[in-house]
Every structure is written in structure tokens, then in C-alpha cells.
Scaffold this motif. Structure first.
Motif, PDB file in Angstrom:
ATOM      1  N   PHE A  64      -2.855   9.936   1.681  1.00 46.79           N
ATOM      2  CA  PHE A  64      -2.661   9.744   3.123  1.00 46.79           C
ATOM      3  C   PHE A  64      -2.141   8.336   3.352  1.00 46.79           C
ATOM      4  O   PHE A  64      -2.745   7.381   2.872  1.00 46.79           O
ATOM      5  CB  PHE A  64      -3.990   9.857   3.872  1.00 46.79           C
ATOM      6  CG  PHE A  64      -4.600  11.231   3.881  1.00 46.79           C
ATOM      7  CD1 PHE A  64      -4.337  12.110   4.923  1.00 46.79           C
ATOM      8  CD2 PHE A  64      -5.466  11.632   2.866  1.00 46.79           C
ATOM      9  CE1 PHE A  64      -4.921  13.366   4.956  1.00 46.79           C
ATOM     10  CE2 PHE A  64      -6.054  12.896   2.891  1.00 46.79           C
ATOM     11  CZ  PHE A  64      -5.772  13.764   3.947  1.00 46.79           C
ATOM     12  N   ASP A  65      -1.047   8.208   4.092  1.00 42.35           N
ATOM     13  CA  ASP A  65      -0.527   6.878   4.412  1.00 42.35           C
ATOM     14  C   ASP A  65      -0.688   6.604   5.904  1.00 42.35           C
ATOM     15  O   ASP A  65       0.123   7.036   6.711  1.00 42.35           O
ATOM     16  CB  ASP A  65       0.934   6.743   3.995  1.00 42.35           C
ATOM     17  CG  ASP A  65       1.389   5.285   3.994  1.00 42.35           C
ATOM     18  OD1 ASP A  65       0.587   4.408   4.379  1.00 42.35           O
ATOM     19  OD2 ASP A  65       2.541   5.029   3.606  1.00 42.35           O
ATOM     20  N   GLU A  66      -1.731   5.910   6.257  1.00 41.14           N
ATOM     21  CA  GLU A  66      -2.050   5.572   7.651  1.00 41.14           C
ATOM     22  C   GLU A  66      -1.894   6.778   8.577  1.00 41.14           C
ATOM     23  O   GLU A  66      -1.139   6.735   9.555  1.00 41.14           O
ATOM     24  CB  GLU A  66      -1.162   4.410   8.117  1.00 41.14           C
ATOM     25  CG  GLU A  66      -1.327   3.179   7.219  1.00 41.14           C
ATOM     26  CD  GLU A  66      -1.030   1.874   7.955  1.00 41.14           C
ATOM     27  OE1 GLU A  66      -1.321   1.809   9.156  1.00 41.14           O
ATOM     28  OE2 GLU A  66      -0.539   0.943   7.307  1.00 41.14           O
ATOM     29  N   PRO A  67      -2.646   7.836   8.300  1.00 38.22           N
ATOM     30  CA  PRO A  67      -2.442   9.091   9.032  1.00 38.22           C
ATOM     31  C   PRO A  67      -2.825   9.032  10.502  1.00 38.22           C
ATOM     32  O   PRO A  67      -2.401   9.895  11.266  1.00 38.22           O
ATOM     33  CB  PRO A  67      -3.350  10.081   8.292  1.00 38.22           C
ATOM     34  CG  PRO A  67      -4.414   9.222   7.685  1.00 38.22           C
ATOM     35  CD  PRO A  67      -3.707   7.953   7.282  1.00 38.22           C
ATOM     36  N   LYS A 117       0.829  -1.217   0.000  1.00 41.17           N
ATOM     37  CA  LYS A 117       0.000   0.000   0.000  1.00 41.17           C
ATOM     38  C   LYS A 117       0.862   1.266   0.000  1.00 41.17           C
ATOM     39  O   LYS A 117       0.643   2.174  -0.804  1.00 41.17           O
ATOM     40  CB  LYS A 117      -0.931  -0.002   1.232  1.00 41.17           C
ATOM     41  CG  LYS A 117      -1.776  -1.249   1.369  1.00 41.17           C
ATOM     42  CD  LYS A 117      -2.648  -1.220   2.608  1.00 41.17           C
ATOM     43  CE  LYS A 117      -1.896  -1.139   3.922  1.00 41.17           C
ATOM     44  NZ  LYS A 117      -1.098  -2.343   4.260  1.00 41.17           N
ATOM     45  N   SER A 118       1.821   1.308   0.911  1.00 42.29           N
ATOM     46  CA  SER A 118       2.685   2.498   0.977  1.00 42.29           C
ATOM     47  C   SER A 118       3.463   2.651  -0.321  1.00 42.29           C
ATOM     48  O   SER A 118       3.579   3.752  -0.865  1.00 42.29           O
ATOM     49  CB  SER A 118       3.675   2.388   2.140  1.00 42.29           C
ATOM     50  OG  SER A 118       2.988   2.398   3.358  1.00 42.29           O
ATOM     51  N   THR A 119       3.975   1.541  -0.807  1.00 49.56           N
ATOM     52  CA  THR A 119       4.756   1.597  -2.038  1.00 49.56           C
ATOM     53  C   THR A 119       3.901   2.148  -3.177  1.00 49.56           C
ATOM     54  O   THR A 119       4.355   3.005  -3.948  1.00 49.56           O
ATOM     55  CB  THR A 119       5.282   0.188  -2.395  1.00 49.56           C
ATOM     56  OG1 THR A 119       6.052  -0.298  -1.290  1.00 49.56           O
ATOM     57  CG2 THR A 119       6.137   0.224  -3.650  1.00 49.56           C
TER      58      THR A 119
HETATM   59 MG    MG Z   1       2.497   1.047   4.761  1.00 49.18          MG
END
Ligand code: MG
Ligand code: ADP
Length: 247
Positions: free
Chosen positions: A167-170, A47-49
């Protein structure tokens, strides 16, 4: 960037490796203007990638990524251009500790948009107001709660006038009592119509604002469905297992 008929974001057959590890597997994704996507999936699923590739923090080896119809160039030369239109908010807020909330928000517009101090200050105050922190503008990050720091980080992203927010796991690094204030801010932004992709396991947020929930596992998009459909009838076994763990 010119408003055009192109989707806000388009990924075509995107694959990415870290060394020998394939972390994105032939990903296709179109995000329309004003669309709100919640991206979920197990830890390590990519997901982050995926969102870092959209913002060009990471490079892809195969496929194409277009933002507002403009392709990210392989040599990275238009990465800055793209980033002007794409704001990002991270799990760790990454505020500069030696700068006030206001100064943190003024920095990038001054450096990248090259606007004057007064204009940058006015813009920053406007966005700090929007996240309900105008009264805290002169405070340093250490003087703010985690939830307030994350809202400063959101204001900082808004100061670049992005068309798209990632947004990455904000809320993952926040104490539970602060999650709601950040999610409420994000709901307000969503209601204002900005395009967003949000990696989160906050399924209440997904139900409230997502047009689509996308489920990833092992670098692949396995499902893409409206929240009510995804939550009530996930098609993949792996999605059912995942939901069983988080709900
Ligand atoms: Mg991640
Ligand atoms: P998620 O955000 O879904 O938890 P990530 O995108 O962070 O997943 O990671 C996907 C996979 O890529 C994981 O196996 C992770 O260990 C690996 N990975 C992420 N970043 C790097 C990196 N910079 N170098 C090597 N491997 C990485």
C-alpha cells in the motif's frame, strides 16, 4: 507460488539511483510471511521507490530483491510472474472510469490469470463483499466516494489472489471522514493474515496492526522496531523530528 521457508520479501544491499540522485542506499530488509510492516519517513525519503522496486515497477541498479524466494531478474522477464503474487494499492486509486466497480475488479484476472467471465465475476463479487461494497458493484468510479473507490481498488488487488499487498499512502488522497473506512478494511485484511507493507502516516493503524514500523530517511532504513518501541523511544534524532511533525 509454492509455499516455502523463504521469507515473503527479501532485499539485500539494494541501491537505486534516478540519474545521479541516489534514492535507495544499501537497503536490507526481510519481511516474513504474514508480517505487517508500516513504512514511514519524510516526503522524498524513498518509500514509494522502495515498494515500487518490490513490485518491479522500478528497477534497481545494485543488490537483490527476492519475493517468495524468487529473485527478480535484471532483465525484467519474470516481473509479470512476481506481480501475480504482489498486489499494490496506490494513493490515487487508478480505477478505469469507463468501467463499473465489478468490471474494474474482473479485468486483471481475466487478462492475466485467463479465467472465464463467470469465474472472474464470482471472484470479484466475493472481494467486493469483503470490502463491503457488493451493493455498489454496478456503479462507475464517479458514482462512488473516494473511500469507496479506494476500497474497490483494494478489492481489485485482492482479485489477483496476492500473497503480499503493498500500500502506498492509500488514505492520503481521501477526505478525512473517509479515512477510517479504508483503514478498517485494511485492518480486516491484516487480521486475515496477509503479508503487507504499508506506507502510511496513520500511526493509529500502525499501532493496531504493524508488527514492525520501519523509518526511512534519505534512502536509508534508520529504524525498524515494534510500534510501541518506535513511538515511545525512537533512537534517531531524525525519527524524533519526524514523529514530532506528524503526531
Ligand atoms: Mg511516496
Ligand atoms: P517518498 O515516497 O518517500 O516521498 P519517493 O520514493 O517518491 O519518496 O522519492 C525518493 C526520491 O526520488 C525523491 O528525491 C524523488 O524526487 C525522487 N524520484 C522519485 N521518482 C523519481 C523519478 N521517476 N525520476 C526521478 N526522481 C525520482
Amino acid at each position: 507460488m509454492e509455499q516455502s521457508a523463504a521469507p515473503a520479501i527479501r532485499l539485500e544491499h539494494v541501491s537505486k539511483w534516478f540519474g545521479k540522485l541516489k534514492v535507495l542506499q544499501d537497503v536490507d530488509l526481510t519481511v516474513n510471511r504474514g508480517e505487517h510492516i508500516v513504512l514511514c519517513g519524510p516526503s522524498g525519503s524513498g518509500k514509494s521507490t522502495l515498494i515500487r522496486c518490490i513490485n518491479r515497477i522500478e528497477e534497481v541498479q545494485e543488490g537483490r530483491i527476492l519475493v517468495d524466494g524468487v529473485e527478480l531478474r535484471g532483465d525484467g522477464r519474470n516481473a509479470e510472474d512476481i506481480r501475480r503474487h504482489v498486489g499494490m494499492v496506490f494513493q490515487q486509486f487508478n480505477l478505469f472510469p469507463h468501467m463499473t466497480a465489478l468490471e474494474n475488479c474482473m479485468l486483471a484476472p481475466r487478462r492475466i490469470h485467463r479465467i472465464g467471465k463467470d469465474e472472474a465475476r464470482a471472484r470479484a463479487m466475493g472481494h467486493l463483499e469483503r470490502v463491503h461494497l457488493a451493493d455498489h458493484a454496478q456503479k462507475y468510479p464517479a458514482q462512488l466516494s473516494g473511500g469507496q473507490q479506494q476500497r474497490v481498488a483494494i478489492a481489485r488487488a485482492l482479485c489477483m489472489n496476492p500473497d503480499i499487498l503493498l500500500f502506498d499512502e492509500p488514505t492520503s488522497a481521501l477526505d478525512p471522514e473517509m479515512v477510517k473506512e479504508v483503514l478498517d478494511t485494511m485492518v480486516e485484511l491484516a487480521d486475515a493474515g496477509i503479508t503487507m507493507i504499508c506506507v502510511t502516516h496513520e500511526m493509529g493503524f500502525a499501532r493496531a496492526v504493524a508488527h514492525r514500523v520501519i523509518f526511512m530517511d534519505r534512502g536509508e532504513i534508520l529504524e525498524s522496531a515494534p510500534p510501541e518501541e518506535f513511538f515511545s523511544a525512537p533512537r534517531h534524532e531524525r525519527a524524533r523530528t519526524f514523529l514530532g511533525q506528524i503526531l
